[in-house]
Design an enzyme around this catalytic site. Structure first.
Site, PDB file in Angstrom:
ATOM      1  N   HIS A  52       0.827  -1.071   0.110  1.00 34.78           N
ATOM      2  CA  HIS A  52       0.116   0.016   0.066  1.00 34.78           C
ATOM      3  C   HIS A  52       0.777   1.169  -0.016  1.00 34.78           C
ATOM      4  CE1 HIS A  52       0.392   0.188   4.669  1.00 34.78           C
ATOM      5  NE2 HIS A  52      -0.420  -0.855   4.690  1.00 34.78           N
ATOM      6  N   HIS A  60      -5.232  -8.821  14.779  1.00 31.24           N
ATOM      7  CA  HIS A  60      -5.301  -7.399  13.914  1.00 31.24           C
ATOM      8  C   HIS A  60      -6.176  -8.103  12.518  1.00 31.24           C
ATOM      9  CE1 HIS A  60      -4.260  -3.908  11.814  1.00 31.24           C
ATOM     10  NE2 HIS A  60      -3.241  -4.344  11.235  1.00 31.24           N
ATOM     11  N   ASP A  63      -3.702  -8.113   5.452  1.00 34.69           N
ATOM     12  CA  ASP A  63      -2.495  -9.192   5.325  1.00 34.69           C
ATOM     13  C   ASP A  63      -2.422 -10.329   6.398  1.00 34.69           C
ATOM     14  OD1 ASP A  63      -2.203  -6.789   6.770  1.00 34.69           O
ATOM     15  OD2 ASP A  63      -0.054  -6.911   6.733  1.00 34.69           O
ATOM     16  N   ASP A  87       1.801  -6.591  14.269  1.00 34.93           N
ATOM     17  CA  ASP A  87       2.686  -5.750  13.334  1.00 34.93           C
ATOM     18  C   ASP A  87       3.603  -5.180  14.233  1.00 34.93           C
ATOM     19  OD1 ASP A  87       1.499  -5.961  10.883  1.00 34.93           O
ATOM     20  OD2 ASP A  87       0.097  -4.322  11.277  1.00 34.93           O
ATOM     21  N   GLU A 105      -6.370  -6.362   9.776  1.00 31.84           N
ATOM     22  CA  GLU A 105      -6.029  -5.747   8.336  1.00 31.84           C
ATOM     23  C   GLU A 105      -5.564  -7.179   7.469  1.00 31.84           C
ATOM     24  OE1 GLU A 105      -2.718  -3.287   8.204  1.00 31.84           O
ATOM     25  OE2 GLU A 105      -3.189  -2.343   6.146  1.00 31.84           O
ATOM     26  N   TYR A 107       9.915   0.136   8.721  1.00 38.00           N
ATOM     27  CA  TYR A 107       8.837  -0.440   9.046  1.00 38.00           C
ATOM     28  C   TYR A 107       8.231   0.734  10.246  1.00 38.00           C
ATOM     29  CZ  TYR A 107       5.114  -3.497  10.201  1.00 38.00           C
ATOM     30  OH  TYR A 107       3.916  -4.105  10.572  1.00 38.00           O
ATOM     31  N   HIS A 158       5.358  -9.713  10.449  1.00 34.55           N
ATOM     32  CA  HIS A 158       6.076  -9.656   9.352  1.00 34.55           C
ATOM     33  C   HIS A 158       7.546  -9.964   9.696  1.00 34.55           C
ATOM     34  CE1 HIS A 158       2.742  -7.996   7.141  1.00 34.55           C
ATOM     35  NE2 HIS A 158       2.724  -7.108   8.239  1.00 34.55           N
ATOM     36  N   HIS A 205      -1.125  -0.801  15.108  1.00 34.03           N
ATOM     37  CA  HIS A 205      -1.477   0.625  14.408  1.00 34.03           C
ATOM     38  C   HIS A 205      -2.935   0.777  14.026  1.00 34.03           C
ATOM     39  CE1 HIS A 205      -1.260  -0.577  10.146  1.00 34.03           C
ATOM     40  NE2 HIS A 205      -1.145  -1.800  10.706  1.00 34.03           N
TER      41      HIS A 205
HETATM   42 FE1  FEO Z   1      -1.464  -3.902   9.908  1.00 35.21          FE
HETATM   43 FE2  FEO Z   1       0.433  -6.090   8.901  1.00 35.21          FE
HETATM   44  O1  FEO Z   1      -1.174  -5.238   8.984  1.00 35.21           O
END
Ligand code: FEO
Length: 394
Positions: free
Chosen positions: A24, A78, A82, A163, A80, A191, A222, A144
């Site tokens: 993104h 989370h 991903d 994250d 999101e 990051y 990640h 986040h």
């Molecule tokens: Fe906030 Fe890795 O997604």
């Protein structure tokens, strides 16, 4: 697929995204991973999932260890996509599983998937026994997203913070001591600068509680898993959350006919006269997500743009829009530029720097047409004055 057991009975079952280069808008030159973890106890727990197109990879890893239909709990740290992109397909395979999430996580997951799954909502300090283990939850609100949380397993001394503490690195290696420290540090900084920076206050508020937990492994969602560099990454997070910077300068600029560029280079000489290390970044050449990583360490940030169509160049507008969202604090700012008529760019840039609350010890320099030698000498003098101001600071 080879099993990847990170602790006895705890497995990494994530997916490696070797090809992604734009996350993104954030350039991911080294790719990334979406880390999911399988905890095999009397109850079997899956912590997070992976991006939708890596579902089969994750499922293959799970099948090496257990029958997926036997999963009892799926923790969604989370929402999101991903991390939740494979959640719906996973729940289809284990329809009796309970989906464990934060209060905001439940709202998000219901809104996103329109499914009435078996939700278990947890808050900071809540626990779930899985057999010999305990899952302990810690909300990481706005680190986040509003729904973000960490799962902690005290019996394994293992923290799963989603994250937080992540880095975008695709690699065959899973642990911090298997990869070059310079690469890890660089990717962890990038990051933070692009993902976590706006929430520095929230990190400052929660970091002491997280650091006080007893763990010897941090397994984010990640990149690599921290086991040998835990004091380093905690120290970096503490420093970044406090907006601590180095006595160095960053000049971010763009130029049309090289007048603003000439000013940028003369400002650099003045800063160097004062003994300040300087990084130069011309917009359009270095990607924004790398420039904000330079902002992370620089206390003094100079921005330069000529005036085009009564305003700053679109490249500078894009950069400052991004910076306004990321909200770095405790910086010194300075604006400069050139113009043919009008000359609004410098005022526009200064307005953004003021909005950010940055200290602005010198008025911006705005020069008409091509700067002559005396005007360039004045730029050098401004650079020297800014540099001396910076070097007087602690
Ligand atoms: Fe906030 Fe890795 O997604």
């Amino acid at each position: 697929m080879a099993k990847c057991e990170i602790k006895p009975g705890v497995y990494w079952v994530g997916g490696i995204d070797w090809d992604i280069r734009n996350f993104h808008g954030y350039t991911t030159d080294r790719g990334t991973t979406y880390n999911a973890y399988l905890v095999v106890d009397e109850k079997v727990v899956l912590v997070d999932t992976v991006k939708h197109y890596l579902f089969d990879e994750m499922l293959g890893r799970i099948r090496e260890i257990v029958d997926p239909s036997g999963i009892d709990l799926i923790v969604s740290n989370h929402t999101e996509m991903d991390h939740s992109g494979s959640l719906a397909r996973m729940v289809e395979l284990c329809p009796n599983a309970t989906v464990v999430c934060s209060p905001n996580g439940e709202k998000n997951l219901r809104r996103h998937f329109k499914k009435d799954w078996n939700f278990k909502v947890v808050r900071t300090g809540d626990t779930i026994k899985t057999g010999r283990r305990t899952l302990v939850f810690q909300l990481l609100t706005m680190i986040h997203w509003p729904d973000s949380m960490a799962t902690y397993i005290p019996e394994d001394r293992l923290l799963l913070p989603n994250d937080a503490f992540g880095q975008h690195i695709a690699s065959a290696e899973r642990f911090d001591d298997q990869l070059d420290w310079g690469v890890l540090r660089e990717e962890a900084a990038k990051y933070w600068a692009n993902i976590v920076l706006p929430y520095s206050e929230q990190v400052r508020a929660v970091l002491p509680a997280v650091a006080a937990l007893s763990f010897d492994m941090i397994a984010p969602s990640h990149g690599i898993i921290w086991r040998s560099r835990i004091p380093d990454i905690l120290g970096m997070y503490s420093r970044w959350a406090g907006n601590e910077t180095d006595r160095r300068a960053l000049i971010v600029y763009d130029t049309m006919w090289h007048s603003t560029g000439a000013m940028a280079h003369r400002l650099k000489r003045g800063l160097e006269d004062a003994g300040v290390p300087v990084v130069m970044r011309r917009l359009g050449i270095t990607h924004l997500s790398d420039i904000v990583t330079d902002v992370l360490s620089a206390r003094l940030v100079l921005v330069g743009s000529p005036t085009l169509n009564n305003g700053m160049l679109p490249t500078m507008g894009e950069f400052l829009t991004y910076i306004k969202g990321l909200r770095p604090k405790r910086r010194i700012g300075f604006a400069f530029g050139s113009y043919g008529w009008g000359g609004q760019a410098v005022g526009e840039m200064e307005a953004v720097l003021k909005e950010l609350g940055w200290e602005m010890p010198l008025r911006g320099v705005n020069l008409k047409f091509v700067p002559d030698e005396s005007e360039l000498a004045a730029c050098r003098e401004a650079g020297r004055a800014l540099g001396e101001h910076l070097m007087k600071q602690g």
